[in-house]
Design a protein around this motif. Structure first.
Motif, PDB file in Angstrom:
ATOM      1  N   ILE A 324       4.230  15.153   1.828  1.00 18.91           N
ATOM      2  CA  ILE A 324       3.409  14.068   1.276  1.00 18.91           C
ATOM      3  C   ILE A 324       4.260  12.794   1.143  1.00 18.91           C
ATOM      4  N   ALA A 325       5.471  12.947   0.610  1.00 23.21           N
ATOM      5  CA  ALA A 325       6.354  11.781   0.457  1.00 23.21           C
ATOM      6  C   ALA A 325       6.670  11.190   1.828  1.00 23.21           C
ATOM      7  N   HIS A 326       6.899  12.059   2.802  1.00 21.59           N
ATOM      8  CA  HIS A 326       7.200  11.617   4.166  1.00 21.59           C
ATOM      9  C   HIS A 326       6.017  10.824   4.736  1.00 21.59           C
ATOM     10  N   THR A 327       4.815  11.334   4.518  1.00 21.60           N
ATOM     11  CA  THR A 327       3.613  10.649   5.030  1.00 21.60           C
ATOM     12  C   THR A 327       3.486   9.264   4.402  1.00 21.60           C
ATOM     13  N   ASN A 328       3.712   9.188   3.102  1.00 18.46           N
ATOM     14  CA  ASN A 328       3.625   7.880   2.436  1.00 18.46           C
ATOM     15  C   ASN A 328       4.641   6.892   3.024  1.00 18.46           C
ATOM     16  N   ARG A 329       5.858   7.390   3.287  1.00 15.94           N
ATOM     17  CA  ARG A 329       6.875   6.504   3.876  1.00 15.94           C
ATOM     18  C   ARG A 329       6.452   6.050   5.265  1.00 15.94           C
ATOM     19  N   ARG A 330       5.930   6.971   6.055  1.00 15.06           N
ATOM     20  CA  ARG A 330       5.537   6.641   7.434  1.00 15.06           C
ATOM     21  C   ARG A 330       4.372   5.648   7.457  1.00 15.06           C
ATOM     22  N   LEU A 331       3.386   5.855   6.588  1.00 11.16           N
ATOM     23  CA  LEU A 331       2.238   4.928   6.561  1.00 11.16           C
ATOM     24  C   LEU A 331       2.719   3.536   6.173  1.00 11.16           C
ATOM     25  N   ALA A 332       3.633   3.475   5.203  1.00  6.95           N
ATOM     26  CA  ALA A 332       4.152   2.165   4.764  1.00  6.95           C
ATOM     27  C   ALA A 332       4.920   1.509   5.901  1.00  6.95           C
ATOM     28  N   ALA A 333       5.749   2.293   6.608  1.00  6.31           N
ATOM     29  CA  ALA A 333       6.534   1.728   7.714  1.00  6.31           C
ATOM     30  C   ALA A 333       5.618   1.228   8.831  1.00  6.31           C
ATOM     31  N   ALA A 334       4.477   1.885   9.008  1.00  8.79           N
ATOM     32  CA  ALA A 334       3.540   1.487  10.065  1.00  8.79           C
ATOM     33  C   ALA A 334       2.671   0.304   9.635  1.00  8.79           C
ATOM     34  N   GLY A 335       2.735  -0.049   8.364  1.00  3.35           N
ATOM     35  CA  GLY A 335       1.879  -1.135   7.870  1.00  3.35           C
ATOM     36  C   GLY A 335       0.435  -0.713   7.697  1.00  3.35           C
ATOM     37  N   LEU A 336       0.187   0.599   7.746  1.00  7.93           N
ATOM     38  CA  LEU A 336      -1.193   1.084   7.574  1.00  7.93           C
ATOM     39  C   LEU A 336      -1.557   1.060   6.090  1.00  7.93           C
ATOM     40  N   PRO A 337      -2.736   0.540   5.757  1.00  6.92           N
ATOM     41  CA  PRO A 337      -3.118   0.482   4.345  1.00  6.92           C
ATOM     42  C   PRO A 337      -3.569   1.845   3.848  1.00  6.92           C
ATOM     43  N   GLN A 338      -3.541   2.031   2.533  1.00  6.79           N
ATOM     44  CA  GLN A 338      -4.158   3.202   1.913  1.00  6.79           C
ATOM     45  C   GLN A 338      -5.089   2.696   0.818  1.00  6.79           C
ATOM     46  N   ALA A 339      -6.165   3.459   0.559  1.00  7.26           N
ATOM     47  CA  ALA A 339      -7.046   3.076  -0.551  1.00  7.26           C
ATOM     48  C   ALA A 339      -6.199   3.040  -1.816  1.00  7.26           C
ATOM     49  N   VAL A 340      -5.444   4.112  -2.035  1.00  6.45           N
ATOM     50  CA  VAL A 340      -4.509   4.197  -3.155  1.00  6.45           C
ATOM     51  C   VAL A 340      -3.369   5.099  -2.687  1.00  6.45           C
ATOM     52  N   ALA A 341      -2.134   4.655  -2.861  1.00 10.17           N
ATOM     53  CA  ALA A 341      -1.017   5.527  -2.476  1.00 10.17           C
ATOM     54  C   ALA A 341      -0.624   6.366  -3.689  1.00 10.17           C
ATOM     55  N   THR A 342      -0.687   7.687  -3.537  1.00  7.68           N
ATOM     56  CA  THR A 342      -0.319   8.581  -4.647  1.00  7.68           C
ATOM     57  C   THR A 342       0.551   9.709  -4.091  1.00  7.68           C
ATOM     58  N   ASP A 343       0.901  10.651  -4.935  1.00  4.60           N
ATOM     59  CA  ASP A 343       1.648  11.822  -4.457  1.00  4.60           C
ATOM     60  C   ASP A 343       0.717  13.017  -4.220  1.00  4.60           C
ATOM     61  N   SER A 344      -0.593  12.736  -4.040  1.00  2.00           N
ATOM     62  CA  SER A 344      -1.526  13.838  -3.771  1.00  2.00           C
ATOM     63  C   SER A 344      -1.612  14.092  -2.267  1.00  2.00           C
ATOM     64  N   PRO A 345      -2.078  15.280  -1.858  1.00  2.00           N
ATOM     65  CA  PRO A 345      -2.172  15.571  -0.414  1.00  2.00           C
ATOM     66  C   PRO A 345      -3.331  14.870   0.282  1.00  2.00           C
ATOM     67  N   VAL A 346      -4.228  14.218  -0.489  1.00  2.00           N
ATOM     68  CA  VAL A 346      -5.396  13.557   0.117  1.00  2.00           C
ATOM     69  C   VAL A 346      -5.060  12.091   0.416  1.00  2.00           C
ATOM     70  N   PHE A 347      -5.222  11.713   1.681  1.00  2.00           N
ATOM     71  CA  PHE A 347      -4.922  10.339   2.123  1.00  2.00           C
ATOM     72  C   PHE A 347      -6.191   9.673   2.643  1.00  2.00           C
ATOM     73  N   PHE A 348      -6.304   8.360   2.398  1.00  2.00           N
ATOM     74  CA  PHE A 348      -7.464   7.621   2.886  1.00  2.00           C
ATOM     75  C   PHE A 348      -6.991   6.278   3.424  1.00  2.00           C
ATOM     76  N   VAL A 349      -7.180   6.076   4.710  1.00  2.00           N
ATOM     77  CA  VAL A 349      -6.830   4.796   5.348  1.00  2.00           C
ATOM     78  C   VAL A 349      -8.118   3.984   5.498  1.00  2.00           C
ATOM     79  N   PRO A 350      -8.234   2.867   4.768  1.00  2.00           N
ATOM     80  CA  PRO A 350      -9.476   2.086   4.801  1.00  2.00           C
ATOM     81  C   PRO A 350      -9.755   1.503   6.183  1.00  2.00           C
ATOM     82  N   VAL A 351     -11.019   1.561   6.581  1.00  2.00           N
ATOM     83  CA  VAL A 351     -11.421   0.986   7.865  1.00  2.00           C
ATOM     84  C   VAL A 351     -12.637   0.065   7.682  1.00  2.00           C
ATOM     85  N   GLY A 352     -13.468   0.355   6.694  1.00  2.00           N
ATOM     86  CA  GLY A 352     -14.604  -0.535   6.410  1.00  2.00           C
ATOM     87  C   GLY A 352     -15.869  -0.108   7.116  1.00  2.00           C
TER      88      GLY A 352
END
Ligand SMILES: Cc1ncc(COP(=O)(O)O)c(C=O)c1O
Length: 450
Positions: A324-352
């Protein structure tokens, strides 16, 4: 990849419905289904649990809610076989009349995990439908978070039909909760707040510290909280996110799922005292009228509960936390947004927009990644996005490849739907962002760990 040949045979399309809500749901569901992105059929599961075959195409599975991968654990599988040999594939009788001994065994094991009385239900949804109508009195009031899971909204609907005051309040809005609580406490016996512990779409948490303060400060305040997605991967004995944050208060009912990381079937209700547990067991409508969990799943649940109690999940929990921590780092490095960044296993990338979301999920599927498209009614309209769940079977390199392809496709998928990242930022109220394209993470992802 399309289901267009099936559409011709569809008995009725939701978009043609005269019911406005169903039509709104159909806007997302029908379009996603036509593109083969919902109601997908899995024909094979890889033994290591990382990938599945969908439509003859192997994809890495980012859709499993069984976050610890316990569904193939030897002890859990043995629990199924043993229970089936003892009691058969089903024991067909309402629990009110009789039930197999595995039920009492499971409730005992769960009570040991939580240190509180537990009643098991055939599903979490049926648990809500048993508990809320039984515990909420005619002179009580209910406040329900607007993003509380549909299963609880449905049970709250049963209360409304009985004439109970039930008001929706904005998501996690503690100021609104406090002021409504003060207002309703003056005219009602009890005020219940109905919420999720970990919200299943955006992956954000309820503000449990604030809720605990309200429980301490207001004797009429009662909390009914569903931690279906919070179970097993965290908390003492894997008792979940809510219990990792607060003690079980005397005015709190906790619902958890055995259908997700617990790798079995059913739901469980954790009560502050025996009296409430017995009320729901004996008077809850679905406790009386719904069928039982079949013995194989009771066997799986007993085995999973023993693993929780023995502390046998720690290594999986630890591995998952690292992923989970690795995923958060990778999403941040990619500039991909998250609805909310947390330490939970559920991820949501906003698209609209729905169309952009489907474009993105379809491109990812073509590249070999099974992600969830999430739209109305699971999310508010025009706030759809790509939801995925990280599970302990995955590897860091799987996450690296997935995040790199998600970044690669993000802007083109939006553009093809006439949208862009600025529109996404406006829709979600998040800062503007730029997604990196043609990213390559160097294996195995240690360079940004410092
Ligand atoms: C928070 C929450 N509660 C309840 C449910 C429904 O659980 P069940 O399938 O056990 O009825 C879900 C399903 O995803 C959920 O996310």
């Amino acid at each position: 990849m399309s289901n267009t040949n099936l559409i011709a045979d569809a008995p009725r399309s939701a978009t043609r419905s005269r019911n406005r809500r169903t039509a709104a749901i159909g806007e997302f569901m029908d379009r996603a289904w036509q593109r083969g992105l919902l109601h997908q059929t899995v024909t094979h599961r890889d033994p290591d649990g990382r990938s599945v075959e969908v439509g003859g195409h192997e994809v890495l599975n980012f859709g499993s809610c069984s976050t610890l991968g316990l569904e193939t654990h030897e002890a859990v599988v043995a629990g199924v076989l043993d229970a089936t040999r003892r009691f058969g594939t089903q024991y067909s009788s309402s629990r009110v009349y009789s039930s197999v001994s595995l039920y009492a065994e499971l409730e005992g094991l769960l009570a040991a995990m939580f240190g509180k009385p537990v009643v098991v239900a055939a599903s979490t949804t049926l648990g809500h439908c048993a508990a809320l109508p039984a515990v909420v009195g005619d002179h009580d009031a209910v406040l329900v978070d607007m993003q509380a899971h549909a299963s609880m909204q449905m049970a709250v609907g049963l209360l409304r039909a009985r004439g109970v005051t039930a008001t929706v309040i904005r998501h996690n809005d503690m100021a609104a909760l406090q002021s409504k609580l003060a207002e309703l406490a003056a005219t009602h016996d009890k005020v219940w707040y109905v919420a999720d512990g970990l919200y299943s779409m955006y992956g954000d948490y309820a503000p449990l510290d604030r809720l605990e303060e309200l429980l301490e400060a207001h004797p009429s305040f009662h909390l009914y909280i569903d931690d279906a997605h919070g179970m097993s991967w965290t908390g003492a004995n894997g008792t979940g996110y809510v219990r990792s944050q607060i003690e079980h208060h005397d005015r709190m009912i906790l619902a958890v799922s055995l259908n997700k990381a617990f790798a079995a079937g059913g739901g469980a209700l954790v009560f502050p005292n025996q009296e409430l547990a017995e009320l729901v067991r004996t008077c809850g409508s679905t406790s009386i009228f719904s069928g039982p969990i079949p013995p194989p799943m009771l066997g799986a649940a007993c085995a999973a509960a023993r693993l929780h109690l023995a502390g046998a999940l720690r290594e999986r929990q630890h591995r998952l936390a690292e992923l989970i921590a690795h995923t958060n780092r990778r999403l941040a490095a990619a500039g991909l947004p998250q609805a909310v960044a947390t330490d939970s296993p559920v991820f949501f990338v906003p698209v609209g927009e729905v169309e952009a979301c489907l474009n993105l999920v379809e491109r990812m599927k073509d590249d070999g990644f099974l992600l969830n498209s999430a739209g109305f009614p699971a999310t508010p309209r025009r706030r759809s996005g790509v939801r995925f769940v990280v599970n302990a079977n995955l590897r860091e390199e799987d996450l690296d490849r997935m995040v790199a392809r998600l970044a690669h496709h993000y802007e083109p998928a939006l553009q093809a739907a006439g949208s862009d990242s600025a529109a996404v930022a406006r829709a979600f109220g998040i800062p503007e962002f730029t997604v990196a394209t043609d990213l390559q993470f160097s294996a195995p992802g240690r360079e940004d760990a410092a």
